[in-house]
Write a protein that holds these residues in place. Structure first.
Motif, PDB file in Angstrom:
ATOM      1  N   UNK A   1      -7.356  -2.636   4.461  1.00  0.00           N
ATOM      2  CA  UNK A   1      -8.410  -1.630   4.396  1.00  0.00           C
ATOM      3  C   UNK A   1      -8.458  -0.902   3.072  1.00  0.00           C
ATOM      4  N   UNK A   2      -7.311  -0.615   2.482  1.00  0.00           N
ATOM      5  CA  UNK A   2      -7.311   0.097   1.205  1.00  0.00           C
ATOM      6  C   UNK A   2      -7.857  -0.802   0.101  1.00  0.00           C
TER       7      UNK A   2
ATOM      8  N   UNK B   1       1.510   0.135  11.007  1.00  0.00           N
ATOM      9  CA  UNK B   1       0.395   0.921  10.466  1.00  0.00           C
ATOM     10  C   UNK B   1      -0.049   0.226   9.192  1.00  0.00           C
ATOM     11  N   UNK B   2      -0.845  -0.812   9.372  1.00  0.00           N
ATOM     12  CA  UNK B   2      -1.141  -1.770   8.291  1.00  0.00           C
ATOM     13  C   UNK B   2      -2.341  -1.288   7.493  1.00  0.00           C
ATOM     14  N   UNK B   3      -2.094  -0.744   6.302  1.00  0.00           N
ATOM     15  CA  UNK B   3      -3.158  -0.121   5.531  1.00  0.00           C
ATOM     16  C   UNK B   3      -3.611  -0.973   4.357  1.00  0.00           C
TER      17      UNK B   3
ATOM     18  N   UNK C   1      -0.434  -2.923  17.178  1.00  0.00           N
ATOM     19  CA  UNK C   1      -0.614  -1.844  16.192  1.00  0.00           C
ATOM     20  C   UNK C   1      -1.191  -2.394  14.889  1.00  0.00           C
TER      21      UNK C   1
ATOM     22  N   UNK D   1      -3.013  -5.089  14.501  1.00  0.00           N
ATOM     23  CA  UNK D   1      -4.407  -5.488  14.725  1.00  0.00           C
ATOM     24  C   UNK D   1      -5.341  -4.289  14.671  1.00  0.00           C
ATOM     25  N   UNK D   2      -5.021  -3.237  15.429  1.00  0.00           N
ATOM     26  CA  UNK D   2      -5.932  -2.088  15.479  1.00  0.00           C
ATOM     27  C   UNK D   2      -5.991  -1.370  14.128  1.00  0.00           C
ATOM     28  N   UNK D   3      -4.862  -1.332  13.415  1.00  0.00           N
ATOM     29  CA  UNK D   3      -4.842  -0.671  12.104  1.00  0.00           C
ATOM     30  C   UNK D   3      -5.696  -1.404  11.078  1.00  0.00           C
ATOM     31  N   UNK D   4      -5.939  -2.679  11.315  1.00  0.00           N
ATOM     32  CA  UNK D   4      -6.713  -3.468  10.345  1.00  0.00           C
ATOM     33  C   UNK D   4      -8.170  -3.590  10.770  1.00  0.00           C
ATOM     34  N   UNK D   5      -8.397  -3.830  12.043  1.00  0.00           N
ATOM     35  CA  UNK D   5      -9.770  -4.186  12.460  1.00  0.00           C
ATOM     36  C   UNK D   5     -10.666  -2.965  12.660  1.00  0.00           C
TER      37      UNK D   5
ATOM     38  N   UNK E   1       0.828  -1.208   0.000  1.00  0.00           N
ATOM     39  CA  UNK E   1       0.000   0.000   0.000  1.00  0.00           C
ATOM     40  C   UNK E   1       0.857   1.250   0.000  1.00  0.00           C
ATOM     41  N   UNK E   2       2.002   1.182   0.677  1.00  0.00           N
ATOM     42  CA  UNK E   2       2.790   2.399   0.873  1.00  0.00           C
ATOM     43  C   UNK E   2       3.878   2.575  -0.174  1.00  0.00           C
TER      44      UNK E   2
END
Lengths: 164, 164, 164, 164, 164, 164, 164, 164
Positions: free
Chosen positions: D76-77, D71-73, D100, D102-106, D42-43
């Motif tokens: 979601x993207x 910061x796993x985007x 980090x 987990x929260x960035x994805x869920x 993504x990045x």
């Protein structure tokens, strides 16, 4: 605030911290320990903040109580420039329940200790300052130790009175 | 370290932070940005630390990269005394995985910003410093913006080469 | 919003983020930095979001301030497609006090930095943007650096006035 | 990797995620589900990433499994540009134990769901993809549902065999 | 609730979860997906709960959406007894902001996946169920995929309309 | 394992939990409490798991000790189907240090209690089972209470011996 | 409070804990288990607290339920001086949502177990006390086991009645 | 350990805490402060622990340094029975990185303060004890204050020597 030579300096990063920090002052009032209170911001007036810490001992202060919230640097920075014991009070902000304040104050590197109390625990900061003053030599210290013993007896009695 | 007028000052609270912070220096080397690196401890040499921050702009620095761990006060204290942008790198210590370092750096009060990167993210701190220098006017900034575009194209190509 | 060529682009994932993000705009207003503000959702209009990032530099923007909450991808995705510095503001949602927003923004992989400020810290994002613009060469940058020095002096004076 | 029309696309932000993500592929192999695997960052290659998501359905993919860390985007993207179900795998990085990731994805905003599995739970991502394919109409789906029932019976038998 | 053969079973541990879980039902209504909703407590009626899961596929359900809070066992237990995909919704309780619910649902052991959405994210659970049904073969799936594409276009248009 | 009518049933979700759970067995051995130990997975053999719980009391068990990790459902599900006290042991997995296991076990809804011990605290689970058996009427209970008093005296003596 | 020989002692660190702890008493009332309730502070009346624990068994108590908040030491200290099972209730305070209370109670060292229930979970503490009393020998225990079975059937019926 | 009247009592819950707590002793050795060190477990020898606290002041101790891990009750319980200042050291255990130890020590209720230092921060506990002793009246205190000033100067010099 009190008139004789203050022994405890209560400082905080912002006047919005006063509703929390006031509890330290009230505890010292109860125990008859003279103190001063001031706003000394690590981030907004860093030079004055360092000066406060550097002059504290020679001005006659014996303990510093410092409260701050968020990335709370005031207690640790004061501890870096004074030989006095510094008590840190983590002031909770709107988010994170004071966990940021707590870690910013308690996790000091080796060499520069800050005596940290609970989140919002300014009353205990005042009581800890009194214990510290009571740990010394001389008549005043003896009197404070005795006052602390009486204080603890009173805590016990009041807790006991609430039992069945 | 580099010879011409340094534009970025890399500082850290302890020389034990260098294995992390070195990545910032390497990123600046790749992009041809001159920098200096030094140990400037907020807690062990607070007066020198403030002096470093106060003189940084007039000494020609344009960005400060500051790394620290635990109750990490260096980035925030520098930001309090310089008008330059300060980039904070949370250095992870033995316990808590850098969460204390992160919160101590990022949760700055309104008025004193620190541009925080990830736990241990010194390479990104270097790249962010380059982006900041590239955001300005003049030929050097234009060159850096172009270098950053090329850097991103290279990232993409290398990521692409790893695909099936 | 402001009239001359905007130098800062303030974007947010949803118009519900505006009450938080407005503080960035107000800070830029105080310092006389022209900006634009827009809703650019990474998840609802990803193609337009990438276009925004890709065109930002050529449209004359020099810094991007991006706010988002929860699995907050906007700052990082913009940083992936622009050579400009991107400032990320973790917007707190109803649960988790912004910790999810913070980690989703700050923990970027090496190569793509986001300059992260505190949870809800949009005012500092605006101030950081001004510092970045002030770090460059030329007259405008010099003026901003001076404005920032004056701003810090004012912070100090007001903090001082609150002291005893 | 497998030959017939892939039904599942396994993507990851970096080839360093493969030791984790490979478990998704192995689970699909066990159940005879054809898949493809690729690095799609993504990045680092955002435009290609969006293209991957936008073309996934027309290329015949029916489920996407996306793994990323920090910061796993990526998950979601992709979910933002495809009507297909996207399964997110939080890949743990060196610090923070994957919290980090987990929260960035869920914590995706309303409108763009990501089906999140456990930290490092790529095997379950593969099994979930098979369940999704087995939820549909037609002979292949029926076969997969039966395979899943047999798989669960086998889990039970092996767990049972370990009992006293 | 809806009349034709339900394809999605929405279940929750307690009727106090309905204000959260209702959003899943509303999302399915918008997309014309027939569903049923019921209270099925893992802890108060475990035998019926298992029976619900075991019969779900043969009763014609194709996806289960399960919400629960605290030590939330409903989604995982259902996933253990059905070959269908199970979507878990962490319902936040009075304390801990749903972090307990999230971890209790998402951290399933290898072999038994639960497709977890955000804390309180029942609307996304409904949308994910629709994506899953749209991933299959046949006319109904094709129609749902198209509806999802239209839904995403509408999200984009509405987000766009909020921009400047 | 032991021969007479077992009074405590030690169960775990996977045989990989045995290195942790074995400490419960050893504590019961020390105190002469007969027990049985078995693998009973909530997720892989749910029907057998419920049967184990439903038959435990009539089979003569008086306490159940259940260990599980991650989304740990075994203790709570057993507590839902037995009137016996159930002790839960949060087994730490590779990530998150057992925090997920702890919250999944301890945060049970009102009506279905699980007596939770510390992360990895299987020895204390065994000792708690003995205390529970010692809380009852009759000769065996009295003997256990006395054994527990002796055990505590021994703890004290050994701790004392380590003092200066 | 109840008249016959109390079997359960409900204690709390402060009378401000009563609104939470009262639920334990109500659960015992429902099940006809005689109990006593008292304020016994570990920190304000430590000697009396130890005496309470040391005399509990000989006074005829068979289970202790202890609630406390923050640095909650009451349950663990009582467990250190009694052979009886001690149930700990983490009482949530103003900050940190009871996470401090939970960890202070549940993370006991090997040798001294506390049966911990959920944050604020006093009702479950009462039910757990009843299960413990029902685990013993004799007529009273048998009656309690049967009452617990009836209680669980009632839970199921009421949960069932809420289903569609 | 040291010969003259000890002024600081270093105590710990278990001799396994010594590798951490030894740093407190070394710091006191450096500063010439006499101390004693002992194992005094709150949970394994509660009565002796209370006696230690109750007699500390009359035995001539002026500060107590107490280290413990997990549900760490030793510092708080000692603070409850002595008027002396008590310094708490959160000893990290195998799981949770000392967060449980920290919260169990620092979150004391109003009335009973513990001066908490960082996770594993025993060296700072020793230095804080010295600062406390140096805050008092008399010649010894003055000497310690001067030693602390020299200590800080030495810290600065050594940090400075590591700079470029």
């Amino acid at each position: 605030m009190s008139d004789p030579q203050p022994l405890v300096g209560i400082v905080m990063g912002s006047d919005s911290d006063w509703p929390v920090m006031e509890q330290a002052a009230l505890a010292l009032d109860e125990l008859g320990v003279p103190y001063e209170a001031d706003v000394v911001s690590a981030h907004r007036m860093p030079q004055e903040m360092l000066a406060y810490g550097q002059q504290a001992a020679e001005r006659g202060l014996r303990v510093i109580v410092a409260g701050a919230g968020g990335a709370a640097h005031l207690p640790g920075m004061l501890a870096a420039v004074t030989p006095l014991p510094v008590i840190g009070v983590p002031v909770p902000l709107r988010y994170l329940d004071g966990m940021d304040s707590l870690l910013s104050i308690v996790q000091m590197p080796a060499g520069v200790p800050v005596a940290t109390v609970s989140v919002g625990g300014a009353r205990n900061a005042g009581l800890l300052a009194a214990r510290i003053l009571g740990a010394g030599e001389g008549e005043d210290a003896r009197r404070l130790r005795e006052a602390m013993v009486a204080f603890q007896a009173d805590l016990r009695d009041r807790a006991h009175a609430k039992g069945a």
